[in-house]
Design a protein around this motif. Structure first.
Motif, short mmCIF file in Angstrom:
data_model
loop_
_atom_site.label_atom_id
_atom_site.label_comp_id
_atom_site.label_asym_id
_atom_site.label_seq_id
_atom_site.Cartn_x
_atom_site.Cartn_y
_atom_site.Cartn_z
N PHE A 11 0.87 -1.18 0.00
CA PHE A 11 0.00 0.00 0.00
C PHE A 11 0.91 1.22 0.00
N LYS A 13 0.99 5.52 -0.12
CA LYS A 13 0.25 6.78 0.02
C LYS A 13 1.23 7.88 0.34
N TYR A 22 -2.83 0.54 -4.08
CA TYR A 22 -2.17 -0.74 -3.88
C TYR A 22 -1.24 -0.97 -5.06
N ARG A 35 5.26 3.63 1.86
CA ARG A 35 4.88 2.31 1.37
C ARG A 35 4.96 1.27 2.49
N VAL A 38 1.63 -5.33 2.47
CA VAL A 38 0.29 -5.80 2.84
C VAL A 38 0.29 -7.33 2.94
#
Length: 93
Positions: A11, A13, A22, A35, A38
């Motif tokens: 993931f 952002k 993703y 980052r 996941v």
């Protein structure tokens, strides 16, 4: 032909984004401030039975050769320009 590969889902952002995304990698990347890892998954993908990468590899090498030749020609032209400028200088002792 079906092949199994492992994918690593992360993931990501950035601080200016309102929502992250993703990302799928073929390797497990290190976590950092943007980052996070996941999960890992095994997936099965379909690859054409007659797939041959030779034509694509040749095209990539031809493009690389063209870039190298262009860089070489530019460098030789720059050297010739410098030689011409130095040759045009008047020498007085």
């Amino acid at each position: 032909m079906k092949i199994k590969i492992t994918i690593y889902i992360h993931f990501q952002k950035y601080e200016w984004e309102t929502e992250g995304t993703y990302q799928v990698y073929s390797f497990k990347a290190n976590d950092d401030d943007t980052r996070t890892f996941v999960c890992e998954q095994q997936i099965e993908i379909e690859v054409p039975d007659n797939y041959d990468p030779t034509a694509q590899q040749i095209a990539a090498l031809e493009a690389k050769k063209a870039r190298a030749m262009s860089d070489f020609n530019k460098t030789v032209m720059d050297i010739n320009t410098r030689i011409s400028k130095l040759s045009a200088l008047e020498y007085t002792a």
